[in-house]
Design an enzyme around this catalytic site. Structure first.
Site, short mmCIF file in Angstrom:
data_model
loop_
_atom_site.label_atom_id
_atom_site.label_comp_id
_atom_site.label_asym_id
_atom_site.label_seq_id
_atom_site.Cartn_x
_atom_site.Cartn_y
_atom_site.Cartn_z
N GLU A 1 -1.05 38.42 46.19
CA GLU A 1 -1.74 39.21 45.53
C GLU A 1 -2.93 39.95 46.38
O GLU A 1 -3.96 40.13 45.95
CB GLU A 1 -2.45 39.00 44.09
CG GLU A 1 -1.27 38.51 43.24
CD GLU A 1 -0.31 39.63 42.75
OE1 GLU A 1 -0.85 40.73 43.08
OE2 GLU A 1 0.96 39.40 42.41
N THR B 1 7.05 42.94 47.70
CA THR B 1 6.55 42.33 48.81
C THR B 1 7.99 42.52 49.59
O THR B 1 9.18 42.03 49.25
CB THR B 1 6.05 41.04 48.93
OG1 THR B 1 4.86 40.95 48.18
CG2 THR B 1 5.94 40.28 50.23
N GLY C 1 9.27 36.11 42.78
CA GLY C 1 9.54 35.05 42.05
C GLY C 1 10.90 35.29 41.31
O GLY C 1 11.01 36.25 40.53
#
Lengths: 606, 663
Positions: free
Chosen positions: A369, A87, A126
């Site tokens: 997602e 992303t 993350g």
């Protein structure tokens, strides 16, 4: 805890868990269960978890055998720690729009990884901000002047010696979020960072030394992974609702409030019909989604088996269902958790209840997602295609078979609104009608001269509603089939049947207009559904605590003072509060700094 | 850094069909008021004393301390600047505090008003001056661990001892501990304590008592007082919501606030003239919450709408550039209904407030006949508006995709600070049932031929009939109001019938009420929704609105009504009042209205006139320079103070090194 403490604490626990996996010799098959339990005990996301959730699996699935030799063992042994960087600041769900580039330079046989714009900054992954020293970076592949779309590249981002960012790499944390603040979701910018050709993960697509691009044999495998991943989201949605209802139902039996009848003791608040009406539909949905997740796992397993034999049938259907199901279940879960929170009154607002954190976690599922609206439209696209095929005489199978079946016509007169068959038929009729309506509207718009894309956009609200109706009808049918076929004793089957009826009837009364619009159900049927629903609330009431106990959630994973198994709520609320950071001293230091001079001054003037 | 305005937003503003300034004037009650608002806001926003790091970067203790410091400054400055008028104070404090409060907020909002309203002249002389000048800081201690909305169930006791002419204040059980009052934990040295009054063993219900809890010298809790913070919450990290337990603390008889009920030295209890007077304050507080819900929704919609014009994503047509996400009909369908709802609640809140002001002169003359109706109406509207705002704010956050989840968007904090409106000051369902109780009473009166007045008058009027066969104009506001009215009347009637039949089936009143309560809350919601639709439509008949404004506001009103109609279509279809074809029409109109509103969307949120400092959102910036500021904000966040975080040295380094050594 401050943000920094949260991060540090999470990292420490993540590492401890990785050590324990080795010490305890946790086997491959138990690994997921152990990790999930450990993560839940920690509570909230931690950055290093992405190492085993996303980074290592990407190597397993997308690296060649040679590449695996180089990276898989260090990853498995955590000699390197990685993140999955897809992303960007400017693009999320729309993966094709990613802007990071990987340009092949045949003269040195290297890829040049670059972030050409501000919006191409990797954003959100993350563990990327502070923890990872490697990342698989998704970038647009350019070779011989042509763009071949997003591919994955292994990039070292921090020094293995001193953890400093590598030259050309800018890294950082993206700042505090609603929840998951133990996770260092990060940003990364690449300024013409060169990596060897062998760092492109090449199990599927390849770039030869001379820059020739070799197409992957089939892109279907990626679909299968997506189906799997979305299945896990359905399960997460079910678990979020299971946790929230466990807390709220137990607390509603401990909490006594108000006066139902003058002079009598205060009743447990779960005796109030309005409280049952808040909680039991969420409880039923938790079971419904749990079973839907089972279905996804089973189907994914059998389809993977077929795929290995070269049979791709069923994948498209399952893929379409998984998108809508992810969207539907996570949306219901997020709002359902918040309903549970508010059903706990003021105490639900305290972090002692565990519900705010649970909400933050469930809410993240809605945009992660694959954004939910985009997901639902994927399902809609498939449904419209199926509808057109069935118009052309094709018989549909599997979860969309009902679209081509002869639709049951409304039966005038008495319908038994508590019969599961009747309820399933009603949901299928509703979905079939709405899919047809949306498809016809679209055709109408196109006949009036709109381009397909414009027609799609202008009908997209109807398309979403149709896809929701389809997914809803799947969940109802799957719930009904499960309670009829699952191997349990009759007492369990009876209570599960009640829950299934409750779930279906609630759906009908909440969406009454959809069933009334074409006269399939009548006003009288809706009244009957309402009365049955009331009856089901009363029937589930005595079993409510047992139904949430059955989820078997340990106090240590619930993290809730209100939802304690032993129900000793108020004592522990008090104990918990005493540990609050503001209570470290009787008089907070800011009193001396600000309040005391202010008060003194004001008194002096009087 | 100076940035030019984002070109997409610039274009949006140039293409609007109206001048947002005109709507701003309408929303804030005229040009003069808007001018004053902006002066006060910039006074606060440009004051260097109020600047600090983002609260989201701070620990709980730092947040408390920062906001305490700001609160003290704010109180001091307002005095210096002579900002005394209530409206002015609201403008100024909102700009200082943004979407947060400060630890002394309850002193201003509840402690002082309680003294004004419930203290005798003598008592005022003793405490009011101290309180007004912040020589003492107080809070309002009502809610307990075990009881909230159900005030009669409070367990704290005040037992009169005629020998010493004192009250003994006590929390006899764990669940009697006061819990939640804002500012109680660390800040206040006084409270108004709500307790069950006992005289000679007899209970007289809940009464207010003035109690000092901390020393004025060293701020230590006084003997018999245990006080502290209740711990971290979903939002309101800046506030020390507190607990308080009392171990037989004695206060003089004169510490009971005795403007209404009194206790004589010998223990004689003197009844208040009327208990309904307390309703007045509640009506006012609830009207305020309706307004507050509208404003919070307006903030969320402002952020999401502006960002949706800046954010470009995906491919609508192959080969074309990425469209602004607001061009997707699904995005419009997420945001525009809440844009309309923000206007609806803003205007309804204002109307409620002015109705209250009009009747309060009547009330102060002792005529309280309008109070029960106002009270019932305000309960339902508070429940409806706060729950709609909850859902809407969250929808706006989700509409911003992943970035909505970051505190940079301002949306998580807005939500967590606003959502207590649903459970505080009366829990949602309990309030709807209060409204329902009044509706049932009124409905039964009308069955007996009584003519009803005010917001329930329609229940006894002639009902609009379904227009079978003929096509209805589903855009006509009159027709839409009729439809909502018919729905409310029908559902109220059916709930009454249901209640009656449960009782005829042998249930007693209480059991019948409980068994029908889901239907009763639905009746109260339908009643409240009708009131909002009707009020919105009525406000548009204001002759001061020029045609460009009334055109766009009419579209919003139509959208609000039609969206309510299709999301509750079953209620309108069930008895055939509307047909499937009507619903189909309604949906088509919604699509057409959204397309018409699309070019005006940015102007409609600009009209709310929230300066960036108040919106406190990077995604919602007026200039649309979202991405640059997102990166700047992140860089300033706590984990980025160093390139390598200290926990690397503590935990990660030894772990990785050991693992590498083993390879």
């Amino acid at each position: 805890m401050s943000r920094e403490e949260l991060y540090s604490w999470g990292l420490k626990r993540g590492i401890t868990m990785l050590r324990r996996v080795k010490e305890l010799n946790i086997t491959e098959e138990d690994l997921d269960t152990y990790r999930n339990a450990a993560l839940q005990t920690v509570g909230g996301g931690i950055g290093i978890a992405l190492h085993w959730i996303a980074f290592t699996p990407t190597i397993e699935q997308q690296a060649t055998e040679e590449q695996k030799k180089k990276w898989l063992k260090p990853a498995q042994d955590v000699a390197i720690v990685g993140a999955y960087a897809q992303t960007e600041m400017g693009h999320g769900t729309f993966v094709r729009g990613l802007e990071t580039t990987a340009t092949y330079d045949p003269s040195t046989q290297e890829f040049v990884i670059n972030s050409p714009t501000l919006t191409s900054t990797k954003w959100w992954p993350g563990g990327l901000g502070k923890t990872a020293n490697h990342a698989t970076v998704m970038a647009q592949l350019f070779t011989r002047g042509k763009c071949y779309g997003p591919h994955n590249f292994m990039v070292q981002i921090r020094s293995l010696e001193n953890h400093q960012p590598c030259p050309g790499v800018t890294l950082g944390d993206i700042g505090p979020k609603m929840e998951s603040n133990g996770n260092d979701n990060g940003f990364a910018r690449f300024d013409h960072v060169r990596i060897p050709r062998e760092n492109m993960l090449m199990k599927f697509a390849r770039v030869e030394a001379d820059g020739t691009y070799v197409q992957p044999p089939s892109s279907k495998l990626a679909y299968s992974n997506m189906v799997y991943l979305r299945g896990t989201f359905v399960m997460s949605a079910a678990q979020a609702l299971a946790s929230a209802t466990t807390i709220a139902v137990r607390y509603s039996c401990v909490r006594r409030q108000s006066e139902m009848k003058p002079g009598e003791p205060e009743p447990q608040i779960l005796e109030y019909q309005t409280q049952q009406y808040k909680l039991f539909p969420q409880l039923a949905a938790a079971y419904a989604f749990w079973f839907a997740a089972w279905f996804m796992t089973q189907q994914h397993g059998s389809i993977t088996g077929n795929m290995e034999k070269g049979d791709m049938s069923g994948l498209a259907e399952l893929h379409a269902l998984s998108a809508g199901l992810k969207s539907y279940t996570t949306a219901v879960a997020a709002s359902g958790v918040d309903v549970c929170r508010m059903a706990c009154g003021g105490h639900g607002y305290s972090h002692a209840s565990g519900l705010p954190a649970l909400f933050g976690g469930a809410a993240a599922l809605c945009t992660a997602e694959g954004e939910n609206t985009v997901m639902m439209l994927q399902t809609a696209r498939y449904l419209v295609k199926c509808f057109v095929q069935s118009q052309a005489g094709k018989t549909l199978t599997g979860t969309v078979a009902y679209l081509s079946a002869v639709q049951p016509s409304p039966v005038a007169g008495n319908r038994n609104m508590s019969d599961l068959g009747t309820l399933v038929a009603a949901f299928q009729h509703r979905a079939a009608r709405m899919v047809k309506h949306a498809a016809m509207q679209m055709q109408g718009e196109m006949q009036k001269g709109k381009a397909r894309e414009e027609a799609w956009n202008s009908c997209s609200v109807l398309l979403i509603k149709a896809a929701e109706a389809h997914v809803h009808s799947f969940v109802v049918r799957n719930f009904a089939e499960t309670v009829q076929t699952v191997e349990v004793d009759e007492s369990v089957r009876a209570v599960l049947t009640s829950l299934c009826q409750l779930y279906s009837l609630y759906g009908i009364t909440e969406h009454a207009g959809d069933f009334l619009k074409d006269g399939y159900l009548t006003g009288r049927d809706i009244d009957a559904a309402s009365s049955h629903l009331s009856a089901m609330l009363a029937r589930v009431r005595p079993d409510a605590v047992a139904l949430v106990d059955a989820f078997d959630l340990h106090d240590k994973t619930l993290h809730s003072v209100l939802g304690r198994y032993d129900g000793r709520v108020y004592e522990h609320l008090y104990e918990w509060a005493k540990k609050s950071p503001l209570n470290k001293s009787e008089v907070h230091e800011s009193y001396y700094k600000y309040l005391q001079p202010f008060l003194k001054n004001n008194r002096a003037k009087l | 850094m100076v940035f030019k305005m984002n070109p997409d937003l610039k274009k949006e503003r140039e293409n609007a069909s109206f001048d947002p300034e005109k709507i701003t004037n309408f929303l804030y009650g005229g040009q003069e008021s808007v001018k004053r608002k902006r002066e006060l806001e910039s006074l606060a926003l440009n004051d260097p004393d109020y600047q600090h790091e983002d609260l989201n970067f701070m620990s709980r203790e730092q947040q408390y301390e920062t906001q305490l410091k700001k609160g003290i400054l704010m109180v001091t400055k307002m005095k210096e600047l002579k900002i005394t008028n209530a409206q002015d104070q609201l403008f100024y404090t909102s700009a200082v505090l943004v979407s947060d409060v400060h630890p002394m907020s309850v002193h201003t909002r509840m402690f002082l008003p309680t003294l004004y309203g419930q203290a005798t002249e003598q008592q005022k002389e003793k405490w009011l001056k101290l309180a007004e000048n912040y020589a003492i800081i107080g809070t309002y201690a009502q809610t307990e661990i075990g009881h909230g909305t159900f005030v009669r169930g409070l367990e704290t006791t005040a037992t009169y001892d005629p020998k010493t002419q004192e009250f003994i204040l006590n929390t006899p059980t764990l669940s009697a501990s006061k819990w939640w009052p804002g500012g109680l934990g660390k800040t206040s040295n006084y409270v108004v304590l709500m307790a069950q009054l006992y005289i000679y063993g007899k209970s007289y219900g809940i009464h207010p008592f003035m109690l000092q809890i901390r020393s004025l010298e060293d701020h230590k809790p006084l003997p018999g007082v245990t006080v502290g913070d209740i711990g971290p919450k979903f939002g309101y990290g800046v506030m020390d919501n507190g607990f308080l337990s009392l171990n037989n603390v004695r206060v003089p008889r004169e510490n009971m606030l005795m403007k209404y009920s009194r206790v004589e030295p010998d223990g004689t209890y003197v009844r208040p003239p009327s208990t309904k007077l307390a309703y007045g304050t509640m009506v006012q507080v609830r009207a305020g919450i309706v307004m507050f819900s509208g404003m919070n929704l307006a903030k969320a919609v402002t952020i999401a709408t502006r960002y949706s014009c800046v954010r470009r994503q995906s491919e609508m047509k192959p080969g074309h550039p990425e469209p602004q996400v607001l061009d997707y009909v699904t995005q419009q369908y997420k945001l525009f209904p809440y844009l309309a709802a923000a206007y609806a609640f803003w205007l309804t809140g204002q109307t409620m407030m002015s109705v209250y002001m009009t009747s309060s002169s009547q009330i102060s003359k002792g005529d309280i006949s309008v109070l029960p109706e106002l009270h019932a109406l305000s309960a339902g509207l508070k429940a409806l508006s706060s729950s709609m705002a909850n859902v809407g704010m969250e929808e706006c956050r989700l509409a911003c995709g992943g970035h909505g989840y970051s505190h940079a968007s301002g949306l998580p904090r807005l939500y967590t600070n606003a959502t207590p409106a649903s459970t505080a000051e009366g829990e949602h369902v309990v309030l709807l049932l209060q409204t329902a109780r009044y509706l049932m009473k009124s409905y039964n009166q009308s069955l007996q031929g009584e003519k009803l007045a005010g917001s329930v008058a329609y229940l006894s009027g002639v009902q609009p009939v379904p227009a079978a066969g003929r096509t209805r104009n589903m855009l006509d506001l009159g027709a839409l109001c009729d439809a909502f009215r018919h729905r409310a009347t029908r559902i109220v009637g059916e709930a009454a019938a249901q209640l009656k039949s449960e009782m005829q089936g042998g249930k007693d009143q209480a059991d019948a009420w409980n068994a029908s309560s889901v239907d009763l809350t639905k009746a109260a919601t339908a009643h409240s929704q009708y009131f909002v639709v009707k009020t919105f439509a009525e406000r548009l008949t204001d002759s001061r609105l020029d045609s460009s404004i009334s055109a766009v506001l009419t579209r919003l009103c139509q959208l609000h009504a039609l969206h309510g109609l299709v999301t509750n279509s079953g209620d309108f279809l069930e008895d055939g009042y509307l047909t499937g074809a009507d619903i189909h029409q309604a949906r088509r109109h919604i699509n057409a209205l959204m397309a018409k509103l699309r070019p005006d969307a940015v102007a409609l949120v600009d009209a709310f006139d929230f300066p960036d400092g108040i919106l406190n959102s990077i995604l919602g910036r007026y200039d649309g320079n979202v991405y640059q500021h997102l990166l700047e904000w992140a860089k300033a966040s706590p984990l980025n103070k160093t390139d390598v975080h200290q926990s690397y040295h503590k935990y990660l380094k030894p772990f990785l090194e050991a693992n590498r050594a083993k390879l």
